[in-house]
Design a protein around this motif. Structure first.
Motif, PDB file in Angstrom:
ATOM      1  N   VAL A 256      61.815  50.814 -82.528  1.00 51.87           N
ATOM      2  CA  VAL A 256      63.382  50.649 -82.958  1.00 51.87           C
ATOM      3  C   VAL A 256      64.122  50.995 -81.550  1.00 51.87           C
ATOM      4  N   TYR A 257      65.460  50.346 -81.469  1.00 53.21           N
ATOM      5  CA  TYR A 257      66.258  50.400 -80.545  1.00 53.21           C
ATOM      6  C   TYR A 257      67.559  51.106 -81.060  1.00 53.21           C
ATOM      7  N   ILE A 258      67.826  52.277 -80.485  1.00 53.29           N
ATOM      8  CA  ILE A 258      68.927  52.953 -80.919  1.00 53.29           C
ATOM      9  C   ILE A 258      69.987  52.601 -79.718  1.00 53.29           C
ATOM     10  N   GLN A 259      71.134  52.124 -80.447  1.00 53.17           N
ATOM     11  CA  GLN A 259      72.297  52.151 -79.491  1.00 53.17           C
ATOM     12  C   GLN A 259      73.428  53.103 -79.487  1.00 53.17           C
ATOM     13  N   ILE A 260      73.573  53.832 -78.460  1.00 55.55           N
ATOM     14  CA  ILE A 260      74.315  54.903 -78.405  1.00 55.55           C
ATOM     15  C   ILE A 260      75.382  54.599 -77.317  1.00 55.55           C
ATOM     16  N   GLY A 261      76.560  54.078 -77.657  1.00 55.81           N
ATOM     17  CA  GLY A 261      77.709  53.684 -76.748  1.00 55.81           C
ATOM     18  C   GLY A 261      77.133  52.514 -75.935  1.00 55.81           C
ATOM     19  N   ARG A 262      77.000  52.426 -74.800  1.00 54.80           N
ATOM     20  CA  ARG A 262      76.584  51.108 -74.011  1.00 54.80           C
ATOM     21  C   ARG A 262      75.047  51.636 -73.487  1.00 54.80           C
ATOM     22  N   THR A 263      74.360  52.558 -74.086  1.00 55.00           N
ATOM     23  CA  THR A 263      73.129  52.922 -73.769  1.00 55.00           C
ATOM     24  C   THR A 263      72.229  52.654 -75.011  1.00 55.00           C
ATOM     25  N   THR A 264      71.070  51.876 -74.607  1.00 56.00           N
ATOM     26  CA  THR A 264      69.977  51.536 -75.612  1.00 56.00           C
ATOM     27  C   THR A 264      68.848  52.553 -75.400  1.00 56.00           C
ATOM     28  N   LEU A 265      68.524  53.216 -76.358  1.00 56.66           N
ATOM     29  CA  LEU A 265      67.327  53.900 -76.107  1.00 56.66           C
ATOM     30  C   LEU A 265      66.223  53.435 -77.264  1.00 56.66           C
ATOM     31  N   ARG A 266      64.854  53.633 -76.785  1.00 50.00           N
ATOM     32  CA  ARG A 266      63.702  52.865 -77.374  1.00 50.00           C
ATOM     33  C   ARG A 266      62.923  54.194 -77.994  1.00 50.00           C
ATOM     34  N   ARG A 303      50.554  62.530 -91.420  1.00 47.63           N
ATOM     35  CA  ARG A 303      49.425  62.544 -92.654  1.00 47.63           C
ATOM     36  C   ARG A 303      49.861  63.739 -93.624  1.00 47.63           C
ATOM     37  N   ALA A 304      50.801  64.550 -93.313  1.00 45.63           N
ATOM     38  CA  ALA A 304      51.185  65.429 -94.245  1.00 45.63           C
ATOM     39  C   ALA A 304      52.253  65.097 -95.007  1.00 45.63           C
ATOM     40  N   GLY A 305      52.514  63.583 -95.072  1.00 44.59           N
ATOM     41  CA  GLY A 305      53.601  62.976 -95.709  1.00 44.59           C
ATOM     42  C   GLY A 305      55.217  63.070 -95.298  1.00 44.59           C
ATOM     43  N   LEU A 306      55.116  63.267 -94.005  1.00 41.22           N
ATOM     44  CA  LEU A 306      56.554  63.385 -93.270  1.00 41.22           C
ATOM     45  C   LEU A 306      57.010  62.062 -92.226  1.00 41.22           C
ATOM     46  N   GLY A 307      58.140  61.802 -92.387  1.00 44.76           N
ATOM     47  CA  GLY A 307      58.240  60.592 -91.550  1.00 44.76           C
ATOM     48  C   GLY A 307      58.624  61.226 -89.995  1.00 44.76           C
ATOM     49  N   THR A 308      58.431  60.508 -88.953  1.00 50.39           N
ATOM     50  CA  THR A 308      58.964  60.986 -87.546  1.00 50.39           C
ATOM     51  C   THR A 308      59.563  59.934 -86.870  1.00 50.39           C
ATOM     52  N   LEU A 309      60.364  60.323 -85.895  1.00 55.59           N
ATOM     53  CA  LEU A 309      61.171  59.363 -85.190  1.00 55.59           C
ATOM     54  C   LEU A 309      60.830  60.012 -83.456  1.00 55.59           C
ATOM     55  N   LEU A 310      59.996  59.229 -82.826  1.00 59.28           N
ATOM     56  CA  LEU A 310      59.811  59.645 -81.377  1.00 59.28           C
ATOM     57  C   LEU A 310      60.679  58.274 -80.595  1.00 59.28           C
ATOM     58  N   PHE A 311      61.706  59.160 -79.891  1.00 59.09           N
ATOM     59  CA  PHE A 311      62.521  58.274 -79.030  1.00 59.09           C
ATOM     60  C   PHE A 311      62.862  59.170 -77.505  1.00 59.09           C
ATOM     61  N   ASP A 312      63.191  58.195 -76.842  1.00 54.74           N
ATOM     62  CA  ASP A 312      63.582  58.436 -75.385  1.00 54.74           C
ATOM     63  C   ASP A 312      65.061  58.951 -75.312  1.00 54.74           C
ATOM     64  N   LEU A 313      65.316  60.166 -74.964  1.00 55.39           N
ATOM     65  CA  LEU A 313      66.446  60.744 -74.885  1.00 55.39           C
ATOM     66  C   LEU A 313      67.353  60.135 -73.848  1.00 55.39           C
ATOM     67  N   LEU A 314      66.517  59.977 -72.787  1.00 56.44           N
ATOM     68  CA  LEU A 314      67.118  59.328 -71.664  1.00 56.44           C
ATOM     69  C   LEU A 314      66.468  57.954 -71.299  1.00 56.44           C
ATOM     70  N   THR A 315      67.332  57.116 -70.580  1.00 54.22           N
ATOM     71  CA  THR A 315      66.721  55.894 -69.939  1.00 54.22           C
ATOM     72  C   THR A 315      65.800  56.316 -68.751  1.00 54.22           C
ATOM     73  N   GLU A 316      65.141  55.362 -68.100  1.00 51.45           N
ATOM     74  CA  GLU A 316      64.462  55.480 -66.952  1.00 51.45           C
ATOM     75  C   GLU A 316      65.543  55.593 -65.818  1.00 51.45           C
ATOM     76  N   GLU A 317      66.399  54.881 -65.590  1.00 46.42           N
ATOM     77  CA  GLU A 317      67.663  55.091 -64.650  1.00 46.42           C
ATOM     78  C   GLU A 317      68.092  56.596 -64.805  1.00 46.42           C
ATOM     79  N   GLU A 318      68.524  57.109 -65.995  1.00 47.89           N
ATOM     80  CA  GLU A 318      69.144  58.453 -66.021  1.00 47.89           C
ATOM     81  C   GLU A 318      68.148  59.579 -65.627  1.00 47.89           C
ATOM     82  N   GLU A 319      66.684  59.303 -66.131  1.00 44.78           N
ATOM     83  CA  GLU A 319      65.819  60.354 -65.769  1.00 44.78           C
ATOM     84  C   GLU A 319      65.594  60.492 -64.139  1.00 44.78           C
ATOM     85  N   ALA A 320      66.158  59.497 -63.637  1.00 43.62           N
ATOM     86  CA  ALA A 320      65.810  59.640 -61.771  1.00 43.62           C
ATOM     87  C   ALA A 320      66.752  60.531 -61.517  1.00 43.62           C
ATOM     88  N   ASP A 321      67.700  61.069 -62.130  1.00 46.89           N
ATOM     89  CA  ASP A 321      68.624  62.166 -61.977  1.00 46.89           C
ATOM     90  C   ASP A 321      68.104  63.346 -62.444  1.00 46.89           C
TER      91      ASP A 321
END
Length: 469
Positions: A256-266, A303-321
């Motif tokens: 998935v691609y999550i659009q938050i303002g001008r930022t796209t998180l995968r 496996r226990a019947g729960l959905g999950t969303l794993l996503f990046d809270l920061l872009t690679e550029e943001e993580e550099a800071d």
């Protein structure tokens, strides 16, 4: 190692229980890990198999302290001394019991389907777990079986500490364990495969035992109950194994691609068919959706019947800071926005949402959960920094579980201090011998089981409605 897996442990344990074959016994497995062990024993003894469902009644303001336990059929065992010493009122006790009774009944329906529990009146009952560490759950199970009318109780486990019978007191009439090593640190050290037992395996074990009983035509109506019609969920449970990946076949599993303002998180969104809810992961210290530890937990939740969303809270550029990595307000805002996006996805419509926060991500999860309109069903923190949520902690209403390694002393102190500021239902679970990253054998499995139980218990419709309890 002594056992290849729980089934192998059950076969070895059955050899020590041969004297009970033909004695009309009932075998009870403690969910979840004790059930595969019990299934092998029940097959060897040609005995009926059932689960022994036990829920601890924790003191409201100190849930680790048990003031009693409940079982099926309205059975309750109350420790009057603890109730008296803690000053718990009758109304408080009734409130805790009502909540735990809902959870117990929900699990009974999930595990047995349409089958009734096996009667224990006047029977010899063998209570089985995959091992004994503290023995508190096993003791409670024996008491519940006694209250349900069992005439004789045998507590049997594949492995236990050398002094285990001294810890058990008089709750059972006979204690059986073929292996009692001197150097005992954790149950998992004696298994080659000690992966978490999933609900699907428990369901399959019970269904197979019921089918075997019907096919053999042995036993009385009181202890052999014909299974009801097999629905789609039951068919999936019969075919499920611990090695299958959830998301293949029925259900949804997509990038998935999550659009938050001008930022796209995968990210990756996995929602099994019939999921009870979706857990959103908040990674910590700059880790991403590829975190092997969080992915391990996510698969267990699937496996226990729960959905999950794993996503990046920061872009690679943001993580550099590096300042961004510890900006709890920024991370919490991203989590809140991603949750709004999640609720708009077709496969998540109407599902409860929970948060799983690791390290600094736990602070972000609690910060976001404290938002007035958050509607978060439950929060779990793994080795987290809830203290980073600071003044937001008293505003959290979602039931919160804090999991910390027993050897992660600094973080343990931070969690204890943060917990004192939480006003919601909460619990601190300490994994003995585990360090901050839970790299020790079996540690991450314990985290997964604790998290799965917490989310499952609090994502039922009734529990979600009462999330502020």
């Amino acid at each position: 190692m002594l056992f290849m897996d729980r089934r192998d442990a059950g076969r070895q344990l059955a050899g020590s229980l041969r004297h009970l074959r033909g004695a009309g016994v009932v075998v009870l497995g403690l969910p979840r890990g004790g059930v595969p062990v019990a299934a092998a024993v029940a097959e060897a003894l040609d005995a009926p198999l059932d689960v022994c469902l036990v829920r601890k009644l924790g003191v409201p303001f100190h849930q680790e302290l048990g003031m009693g336990a409940i079982g099926e059929g309205g059975v309750r065992v109350i420790n009057d001394e603890v109730v008296r010493m803690t000053g718990v009122t009758e109304d408080e006790l009734a409130g805790v019991e009502a909540h735990e009774r809902q959870v117990l009944e929900s699990r009974a329906r999930r595990y047995r389907g349409g089958r009734a529990p096996i009667g224990l009146e006047g029977r010899t009952v063998v209570v089985i777990d995959d091992g004994v560490a503290t023995g508190s759950t096993a003791r409670a199970a024996c008491r519940i079986a006694r209250e349900r009318g069992a005439e004789r109780i045998v507590l049997a486990v594949p492995v236990a500490p050398r002094d285990w019978t001294e810890r058990m007191g008089s709750d059972a009439d006979e204690f059986v364990s073929p292996h009692t090593p001197r150097d005992f640190y954790a149950i998992g050290q004696f298994y080659v495969d000690f992966a978490q037992t999933e609900d699907a395996e428990v369901v399959a074990c019970l269904a197979e035992a019921a089918d075997r009983a019907v096919g053999s035509g042995s036993g009385s109506d009181s202890d052999r109950t014909r299974p009801g019609p097999v629905g789609a969920g039951d068919r999936e449970a019969h075919g499920a194994t611990n090695n299958e990946a959830v998301g293949k076949g029925d259900g949804s599993d997509r990038e998935v691609y999550i659009q938050i303002g001008r930022t796209t998180l995968r990210g990756r969104l996995t929602v099994p068919e019939g999921a009870a809810g979706v857990v959103v992961f908040a990674h910590g210290s700059g880790s991403s959706r590829h975190s092997p530890r969080n992915r391990f937990v996510a698969v267990g939740l699937n496996r226990a019947g729960l959905g999950t969303l794993l996503f990046d809270l920061l872009t690679e550029e943001e993580e550099a800071d590096r300042a961004n990595v510890f900006d709890t307000g920024l991370l919490a805002g991203r989590l809140t926005d991603a949750t709004g996006w999640l609720r708009e996805q077709p496969e998540c419509e109407g599902l409860a949402v929970g948060y799983f926060g690791a390290s600094t991500g736990a602070g972000a999860a609690l910060w976001s959960a404290a938002e007035p309109d958050a509607r978060i069903a439950a929060v779990v923190s793994r080795g987290g920094r809830p203290d980073l949520a600071g003044p937001r902690l008293p505003g959290v209403t979602a039931p919160t579980l804090l999991i910390v390694g027993g050897d992660d002393l600094q973080v343990l102190d931070l969690n204890r201090a943060a917990r004192s500021r939480l006003h919601c239902e909460n619990r601190l679970a300490v994994v003995p011998g585990a360090t901050h990253l839970f790299e020790e054998t079996g540690a991450l499995e314990q985290v997964t089981e604790l998290a799965g139980d917490w989310f499952t218990d609090h994502m039922t419709p009734a529990a979600h409605t009462a999330a502020g309890f």
